[in-house]
Design a protein around this motif. Sequence first.
Motif, PDB file in Angstrom:
ATOM      1  N   ALA A  50      99.607  -3.267 -19.567  1.00  0.00           N
ATOM      2  CA  ALA A  50      99.956  -3.814 -20.871  1.00  0.00           C
ATOM      3  C   ALA A  50     101.043  -2.950 -21.486  1.00  0.00           C
ATOM      4  O   ALA A  50     101.172  -1.758 -21.162  1.00  0.00           O
ATOM      5  CB  ALA A  50      98.735  -3.885 -21.785  1.00  0.00           C
ATOM      6  N   ILE A  51     101.802  -3.553 -22.397  1.00  0.00           N
ATOM      7  CA  ILE A  51     102.903  -2.835 -23.023  1.00  0.00           C
ATOM      8  C   ILE A  51     102.994  -3.233 -24.485  1.00  0.00           C
ATOM      9  O   ILE A  51     102.846  -4.406 -24.846  1.00  0.00           O
ATOM     10  CB  ILE A  51     104.226  -3.121 -22.277  1.00  0.00           C
ATOM     11  N   TYR A  60      97.805   1.177 -17.863  1.00  0.00           N
ATOM     12  CA  TYR A  60      97.750   0.743 -16.475  1.00  0.00           C
ATOM     13  C   TYR A  60      96.318   0.836 -15.960  1.00  0.00           C
ATOM     14  O   TYR A  60      95.557   1.731 -16.337  1.00  0.00           O
ATOM     15  CB  TYR A  60      98.629   1.625 -15.591  1.00  0.00           C
ATOM     16  N   ALA A  61      95.990  -0.056 -15.061  1.00  0.00           N
ATOM     17  CA  ALA A  61      94.756   0.083 -14.313  1.00  0.00           C
ATOM     18  C   ALA A  61      94.934   1.234 -13.326  1.00  0.00           C
ATOM     19  O   ALA A  61      96.037   1.465 -12.811  1.00  0.00           O
ATOM     20  CB  ALA A  61      94.455  -1.201 -13.551  1.00  0.00           C
ATOM     21  N   ASP A  62      93.873   1.954 -13.056  1.00  0.00           N
ATOM     22  CA  ASP A  62      93.954   3.089 -12.134  1.00  0.00           C
ATOM     23  C   ASP A  62      94.450   2.653 -10.760  1.00  0.00           C
ATOM     24  O   ASP A  62      95.143   3.401 -10.072  1.00  0.00           O
ATOM     25  CB  ASP A  62      92.584   3.752 -11.998  1.00  0.00           C
ATOM     26  N   SER A  63      94.104   1.438 -10.366  1.00  0.00           N
ATOM     27  CA  SER A  63      94.452   0.964  -9.023  1.00  0.00           C
ATOM     28  C   SER A  63      95.953   0.752  -8.828  1.00  0.00           C
ATOM     29  O   SER A  63      96.417   0.674  -7.691  1.00  0.00           O
ATOM     30  CB  SER A  63      93.703  -0.336  -8.721  1.00  0.00           C
ATOM     31  N   PHE A  68     103.047   0.511  -9.918  1.00  0.00           N
ATOM     32  CA  PHE A  68     103.543  -0.585 -10.747  1.00  0.00           C
ATOM     33  C   PHE A  68     104.131  -0.023 -12.042  1.00  0.00           C
ATOM     34  O   PHE A  68     103.641   0.963 -12.584  1.00  0.00           O
ATOM     35  CB  PHE A  68     102.427  -1.557 -11.123  1.00  0.00           C
ATOM     36  N   THR A  69     105.164  -0.701 -12.532  1.00  0.00           N
ATOM     37  CA  THR A  69     105.776  -0.322 -13.799  1.00  0.00           C
ATOM     38  C   THR A  69     105.966  -1.560 -14.663  1.00  0.00           C
ATOM     39  O   THR A  69     106.604  -2.525 -14.236  1.00  0.00           O
ATOM     40  CB  THR A  69     107.135   0.352 -13.593  1.00  0.00           C
ATOM     41  N   ILE A  70     105.406  -1.509 -15.860  1.00  0.00           N
ATOM     42  CA  ILE A  70     105.575  -2.607 -16.808  1.00  0.00           C
ATOM     43  C   ILE A  70     106.706  -2.265 -17.767  1.00  0.00           C
ATOM     44  O   ILE A  70     106.869  -1.102 -18.155  1.00  0.00           O
ATOM     45  CB  ILE A  70     104.257  -2.885 -17.574  1.00  0.00           C
ATOM     46  N   SER A  71     107.479  -3.254 -18.135  1.00  0.00           N
ATOM     47  CA  SER A  71     108.578  -3.022 -19.064  1.00  0.00           C
ATOM     48  C   SER A  71     108.837  -4.308 -19.842  1.00  0.00           C
ATOM     49  O   SER A  71     108.352  -5.379 -19.476  1.00  0.00           O
ATOM     50  CB  SER A  71     109.842  -2.579 -18.328  1.00  0.00           C
ATOM     51  N   ARG A  72     109.603  -4.179 -20.897  1.00  0.00           N
ATOM     52  CA  ARG A  72     109.985  -5.367 -21.669  1.00  0.00           C
ATOM     53  C   ARG A  72     111.284  -5.078 -22.374  1.00  0.00           C
ATOM     54  O   ARG A  72     111.645  -3.918 -22.603  1.00  0.00           O
ATOM     55  CB  ARG A  72     108.915  -5.756 -22.675  1.00  0.00           C
ATOM     56  N   ARG A 103      92.495  -4.150 -22.543  1.00  0.00           N
ATOM     57  CA  ARG A 103      92.267  -4.260 -21.114  1.00  0.00           C
ATOM     58  C   ARG A 103      91.367  -5.433 -20.736  1.00  0.00           C
ATOM     59  O   ARG A 103      91.067  -5.628 -19.561  1.00  0.00           O
ATOM     60  CB  ARG A 103      91.632  -2.963 -20.594  1.00  0.00           C
ATOM     61  N   ARG A 104      90.980  -6.202 -21.721  1.00  0.00           N
ATOM     62  CA  ARG A 104      90.088  -7.333 -21.444  1.00  0.00           C
ATOM     63  C   ARG A 104      90.839  -8.650 -21.638  1.00  0.00           C
ATOM     64  O   ARG A 104      91.641  -8.784 -22.565  1.00  0.00           O
ATOM     65  CB  ARG A 104      88.888  -7.299 -22.378  1.00  0.00           C
ATOM     66  N   PRO A 105      90.538  -9.638 -20.806  1.00  0.00           N
ATOM     67  CA  PRO A 105      91.198 -10.938 -20.992  1.00  0.00           C
ATOM     68  C   PRO A 105      91.017 -11.489 -22.407  1.00  0.00           C
ATOM     69  O   PRO A 105      91.940 -12.084 -22.975  1.00  0.00           O
ATOM     70  CB  PRO A 105      90.523 -11.826 -19.945  1.00  0.00           C
TER      71      PRO A 105
END
Length: 121
Positions: A50-51, A60-63, A68-72, A103-105
């Motif tokens: 999430a960002i 980020y999820a630990d997995s 992975f990198t999130i950006s906007r 972190r939850r839907p």
Amino acid sequence: QVQVVESGGGLVQAGGSLRLSCVASGRTFSYEAMGWFRQAPGKEREFVAAIGWSGGTTLYADSVKGRFTISREYAKSTQYLQMNSLKPEDTAVYSCAAGGWGRRPRDYNYWGQGTQVTVSS
């Protein structure tokens, strides 16, 4: 009417990379967080990343941390997920979420249809 549309999924070999994109329209999400979730067959939807609205805060999820990198784009309703070093266990439908934070839907109000990511071994 709000629309959330993902793109960029596909088939890739293990160790490869993909970049997902998400555009939300119909209202402004410029000052709201966005996120990514994924769901593999037979499993529950799980948080990926999430960002915050400015891009300065990320989760980020630990997995996926470190791969992975999130950006906007600053204060815009477009976000990206750069996925490197992909593993077969990353195979899932990846969905973009907007209008929330966490972190939850259930923390998000708007969802895209999802894009399939398949990682072959």
